[in-house]
Design an enzyme around this catalytic site. Structure first.
Site, PDB file in Angstrom:
ATOM      1  N   HIS A 177      -4.277  29.643 -11.627  1.00 51.05           N
ATOM      2  CA  HIS A 177      -3.713  29.477 -12.942  1.00 51.05           C
ATOM      3  C   HIS A 177      -4.285  28.065 -13.685  1.00 51.05           C
ATOM      4  CE1 HIS A 177      -0.876  32.815 -12.422  1.00 51.05           C
ATOM      5  NE2 HIS A 177      -0.629  32.257 -11.517  1.00 51.05           N
TER       6      HIS A 177
ATOM      7  N   ARG B 249       9.117  -5.554   0.718  1.00 48.14           N
ATOM      8  CA  ARG B 249       9.872  -5.095  -0.461  1.00 48.14           C
ATOM      9  C   ARG B 249       9.076  -5.532  -1.744  1.00 48.14           C
ATOM     10  NH1 ARG B 249      15.124  -4.379   0.730  1.00 48.14           N
ATOM     11  NH2 ARG B 249      15.808  -4.597  -1.460  1.00 48.14           N
TER      12      ARG B 249
ATOM     13  N   GLU C 146      -1.251   6.900  -1.768  1.00 46.90           N
ATOM     14  CA  GLU C 146      -0.788   5.629  -1.730  1.00 46.90           C
ATOM     15  C   GLU C 146      -1.287   4.500  -0.841  1.00 46.90           C
ATOM     16  OE1 GLU C 146       3.539   5.479  -1.076  1.00 46.90           O
ATOM     17  OE2 GLU C 146       3.319   7.179   0.344  1.00 46.90           O
TER      18      GLU C 146
ATOM     19  N   CYS D 192      11.196  -6.719  -4.668  1.00 44.07           N
ATOM     20  CA  CYS D 192      11.417  -8.345  -4.394  1.00 44.07           C
ATOM     21  C   CYS D 192      12.269  -8.356  -3.124  1.00 44.07           C
ATOM     22  CB  CYS D 192      11.993  -8.939  -5.450  1.00 44.07           C
ATOM     23  SG  CYS D 192      11.137  -8.939  -6.989  1.00 44.07           S
TER      24      CYS D 192
ATOM     25  N   GLU E 104       3.356  15.983  -0.120  1.00 44.71           N
ATOM     26  CA  GLU E 104       3.425  14.859   0.738  1.00 44.71           C
ATOM     27  C   GLU E 104       2.309  14.408   1.422  1.00 44.71           C
ATOM     28  OE1 GLU E 104       5.560  12.613   1.112  1.00 44.71           O
ATOM     29  OE2 GLU E 104       5.433  11.788   3.239  1.00 44.71           O
TER      30      GLU E 104
ATOM     31  N   LYS F 110       0.590  10.573   0.606  1.00 37.10           N
ATOM     32  CA  LYS F 110       0.215   9.512   1.444  1.00 37.10           C
ATOM     33  C   LYS F 110      -1.217   9.187   1.326  1.00 37.10           C
ATOM     34  CE  LYS F 110       3.397   8.539   2.912  1.00 37.10           C
ATOM     35  NZ  LYS F 110       4.553   9.314   2.600  1.00 37.10           N
TER      36      LYS F 110
ATOM     37  N   LYS G 159       8.299  -1.300  -1.054  1.00 38.96           N
ATOM     38  CA  LYS G 159       9.310  -0.151  -0.236  1.00 38.96           C
ATOM     39  C   LYS G 159      10.250   0.185  -0.802  1.00 38.96           C
ATOM     40  CE  LYS G 159      10.128   1.889   3.879  1.00 38.96           C
ATOM     41  NZ  LYS G 159       9.439   3.077   3.669  1.00 38.96           N
TER      42      LYS G 159
ATOM     43  N   ASN H 185      16.101 -10.685  -8.214  1.00 36.24           N
ATOM     44  CA  ASN H 185      15.206  -9.358  -7.691  1.00 36.24           C
ATOM     45  C   ASN H 185      15.915  -8.441  -9.102  1.00 36.24           C
ATOM     46  OD1 ASN H 185      14.535  -6.908  -7.046  1.00 36.24           O
ATOM     47  ND2 ASN H 185      16.177  -6.704  -5.201  1.00 36.24           N
ATOM     48  N   GLY H 186      15.379  -7.519  -9.781  1.00 38.84           N
ATOM     49  CA  GLY H 186      15.808  -6.801 -10.724  1.00 38.84           C
ATOM     50  C   GLY H 186      15.034  -7.046 -12.239  1.00 38.84           C
TER      51      GLY H 186
ATOM     52  N   TRP I  91       7.569  -8.376  -6.524  1.00 38.23           N
ATOM     53  CA  TRP I  91       7.048  -7.033  -6.785  1.00 38.23           C
ATOM     54  C   TRP I  91       6.998  -7.339  -8.395  1.00 38.23           C
ATOM     55  CZ3 TRP I  91       7.998  -2.810 -10.001  1.00 38.23           C
ATOM     56  CH2 TRP I  91       7.167  -1.963  -9.919  1.00 38.23           C
TER      57      TRP I  91
HETATM   58  O1  M6R Z   1      13.906   4.596  -0.158  1.00 31.47           O
HETATM   59  P1  M6R Z   1      13.728   6.012  -0.923  1.00 31.47           P
HETATM   60  O2  M6R Z   1      13.735   6.977   0.205  1.00 31.47           O
HETATM   61  O3  M6R Z   1      14.889   6.197  -1.689  1.00 31.47           O
HETATM   62  O4  M6R Z   1      12.473   5.796  -1.528  1.00 31.47           O
HETATM   63  C1  M6R Z   1      12.012   6.852  -2.271  1.00 31.47           C
HETATM   64  C2  M6R Z   1      10.377   6.517  -2.941  1.00 31.47           C
HETATM   65  O5  M6R Z   1      10.466   5.346  -3.464  1.00 31.47           O
HETATM   66  C3  M6R Z   1       9.661   6.524  -1.513  1.00 31.47           C
HETATM   67  O6  M6R Z   1       9.804   7.707  -0.904  1.00 31.47           O
HETATM   68  C4  M6R Z   1       8.071   6.259  -1.939  1.00 31.47           C
HETATM   69  O7  M6R Z   1       7.784   7.573  -2.655  1.00 31.47           O
HETATM   70  C5  M6R Z   1       7.225   5.973  -0.684  1.00 31.47           C
HETATM   71  N1  M6R Z   1       6.437   4.909  -0.816  1.00 31.47           N
HETATM   72  C6  M6R Z   1       6.659   7.252  -0.117  1.00 31.47           C
HETATM   73  O8  M6R Z   1       5.628   6.816   1.020  1.00 31.47           O
END
Ligand code: M6R
Length: 623
Positions: free
Chosen positions: A515, A33, A499, A2, A492, A496, A618, A107-108, A81
């Site tokens: 395994h 956000r 997401e 949010c 990673e 990527k 984000k 927010n929260g 969000w």
């Molecule tokens: O702001 P932060 O680095 O603490 O965020 C951590 C994760 O939420 C963030 O890296 C998330 O996994 C991203 N969407 C990855 O691309």
């Protein structure tokens, strides 16, 4: 999660803005956000004008353009969000209280909202939405009419003392068209200072177009902004002062700068992000000097164990850090997802250094892990990109990334900067503890300083990766393999792709394949393999080459990311993407880049919004 923005201007002075313009501009910048819905409330002619719409901000803007609201100088805005209640028009914020004269955004998560709601229903309130926020709006409204006797700040104060959970709340009231009142507990909020106008934002990007002067708020504080005044108090009613700071980047840094998307821009900013993270870390004699850390070097010297806590991409940066720090410093390093860490009774004492890694500095899971570590007596050090955010503020020490604002929801440049910063930390600890000769440290630093130009080389030769992404757009599943520091890179790469492109993707330690996961391999299954340097521990390279052969033998289509000149992998790869040579431990700074480009290009090919992937936000400020 949010985005929140608030604005007040004085009607007496020329040059201020219309509230709606400021709110929509702030929401445009904060939309990363959360983008399930958006809404605004302004006060004019003694009435609240609220508009809200499910979906992206563009839907709200279209609605306001079609039917403009009365011009106003006070207002609040929200991009959501969703937590409680789906992403519908009704559940969008603002929510109203006091018979429609009060508007609230949030927010929260208000954890005791069910009990509050039941009490409010008994008191005669009726609810339209499924949100927890509406309970807060009705509660503030009740206090406003009752005990607070028409004082909005006091109504907010009384209400927040009844709330459990995490929240930033902003409220405006039709009877008080000169102010916005806000409260914060465990969710972010900053004040922007203008001339005859003041601002509130979840972060400074909410008002960066209008001012770069800002004030940090502490936990459990209430702030009332009018056009000329900012007054702060604790939830106990005791007056407080905030810490003023200057924002050291400008609005242009948060624009796309000629790129189609923020993600492409941020991928291309990586050479600079690494360079800026390395900037100013050595003294005249070439020794690492981390003054910014604000922790006694003697304490760092005595550290017996490091625990890295982080989430998502930041946690993968932590995995890379483990390999480097253990190798250079001979200190045991554990890496743990922040949300698992504090619920498993970890063994921590005053000689444990808990290193948090976070781009936003607001990730609730990571913040809670840091607080837990402090309670257990550990020293805490934050590796963070966002100046003045909560995690570095609450940590004993901080190492800022200086990578500039990262707007795309999927993290790219922050990942490379986090890895760079953790290498700097590892080398610094090795220097302090005498674990490496100064020549060895200088040698790694020199190679680190070469990384930006090597990343640039990859970016300049990315056409083949993008072509492959276009060809593979219909793949239902992609696997990623790596060993040693290549393993977190594989994780990673898979994240990527998940997401951004909504493709099933999994990262595995290559040695783990036999395994179980090798059962997934069938004819044509695409498998990316992150190949270690043939100049490193030779057996590792040979073992990965064997793993490539194992999956190929079962029909996999193997795509490798390997060091330039590594001819051994070419004959076993459908396609190879070569990256320039560097020290084996530094390879993640290069091998990650083709995987980012691949995921971004594939998602774009499918027509997806790479800056705002579905269901995500984000900054994850709820647990
Ligand atoms: O702001 P932060 O680095 O603490 O965020 C951590 C994760 O939420 C963030 O890296 C998330 O996994 C991203 N969407 C990855 O691309």
């Amino acid at each position: 999660m949010c985005g929140i923005v608030g604005y007040v201007a004085s009607s007496q002075r020329a040059g201020q803005h219309q509230a709606m313009d400021v709110l929509l501009e702030g929401l445009r910048r904060l939309e990363y956000r959360g983008y399930d819905s958006a809404g605004v409330a302004t006060i004019a002619d003694g009435r609240v004008a609220a508009r809200k719409k499910a979906g992206k901000l563009a839907n709200l803007v279209a609605e306001i353009e079609a039917a403009p609201v009365v011009p106003a100088l006070v207002g609040i805005g929200h991009t959501r969000w969703a937590t409680h209640g789906g992403p519908t028009d009704v559940n969008a914020h603002p929510h109203l209280g006091d018979g429609g004269d009060l508007a609230v955004i949030h927010n929260g998560i208000i954890e005791n909202f069910s009990a509050l709601k039941a009490g409010l229903v008994r008191a005669g309130e009726s609810f339209d939405s499924e949100t927890d926020t509406e309970a807060a709006a009705k509660l503030i409204g009740q206090f406003y009419r009752g005990e607070a006797a028409g004082d909005l700040t006091e109504a907010m104060r009384l209400a927040v003392n009844e709330l459990q959970g995490a929240f930033t709340l902003l409220a405006v009231h039709a009877d008080q068209p000169d102010r916005v009142v806000a409260a914060r507990r465990n969710s972010p909020l900053v004040v922007g200072l203008g001339e005859g106008e003041n601002f509130l934002g979840s972060d400074v990007s909410g008002f960066i177009d209008f001012t770069r002067e800002a004030v940090e708020l502490e936990q459990d504080q209430i702030v009332t902004i009018t056009a000329d005044e900012v007054s702060i108090m604790g939830f106990d009613g005791v007056a407080a002062t905030g810490k003023r700071f200057h924002v050291d980047w400008d609005a242009a840094a948060a624009e796309k700068g000629g790129y189609e998307t923020f993600m492409e821009k941020e991928i291309h900013e990586q050479p600079k992000a690494v360079e800026d993270t390395l900037l100013g870390r050595t003294d005249a004699a070439g020794r690492l000097s981390l003054d910014e850390l604000r922790i006694d070097p003697a304490q760092l010297k005595g550290v017996s164990k490091i625990m890295v806590v982080a989430c998502g991409t930041a946690a993968y940066a932590g995995h890379v850090a483990k390999y480097a720090i253990e190798h250079w410093c001979r200190i045991p390093v554990e890496v743990e997802l922040a949300h698992e860490f504090r619920y498993r009774d970890p063994i921590i004492d005053s000689s444990t250094l808990v290193v948090s890694i976070s781009q936003s500095g607001e990730t609730m899971d990571t913040l809670m892990a840091v607080r837990y570590a402090k309670e257990q007596g550990a020293k805490t050090l934050a590796i963070c990109n966002t100046n003045g955010s909560t995690i570095p503020r609450e940590s004993d020490a901080v190492l800022y990334l200086h990578a500039g604002p990262e707007i795309a929801v999927a993290s790219t440049k922050a990942f490379l900067a986090m890895i760079t910063a953790s290498y700097v930390l590892g080398l610094y600890l090795a220097q302090l503890r005498g674990q490496m000769f100064s020549e060895q440290i200088a040698d790694v630093l020199a190679d680190l300083h070469q990384i930006p130009q090597k990343v640039q080389h990859i970016l300049d030769h990315a056409d083949a990766i993008k072509d492959l992404a276009r060809e593979m757009a219909q793949s239902p599943s992609v696997l990623f393999l790596g060993r040693h520091v290549g393993y977190p890179v594989a994780l990673e790469g898979a994240l990527k792709l998940k997401e951004l492109a909504y493709i099933h993707a999994e990262g595995f330690a290559a040695g783990e394949l036999k395994h179980g996961p090798i059962a997934l391999i069938e004819q044509g299954q695409p498998v990316f393999v992150v190949v270690p340097s043939p100049h490193g521990r030779h057996s590792l390279h040979a073992k990965v080459v064997s793993n490539i052969q194992e999956v190929r033998a079962r029909g996999a289509k193997t795509i490798t990311v390997a060091e330039a000149g590594d001819d051994a992998v070419s004959e076993f790869s459908e396609q190879v993407f070569f990256v320039p040579e560097t020290q084996p431990l530094l390879m993640p700074l290069l091998t990650t880049v083709p995987l980012q480009i691949f995921a971004c290009a594939l998602a774009s090919e499918k027509g997806y919004d790479v800056d705002q992937p579905r269901n995500l936000a984000k900054s994850v400020t709820v647990e």
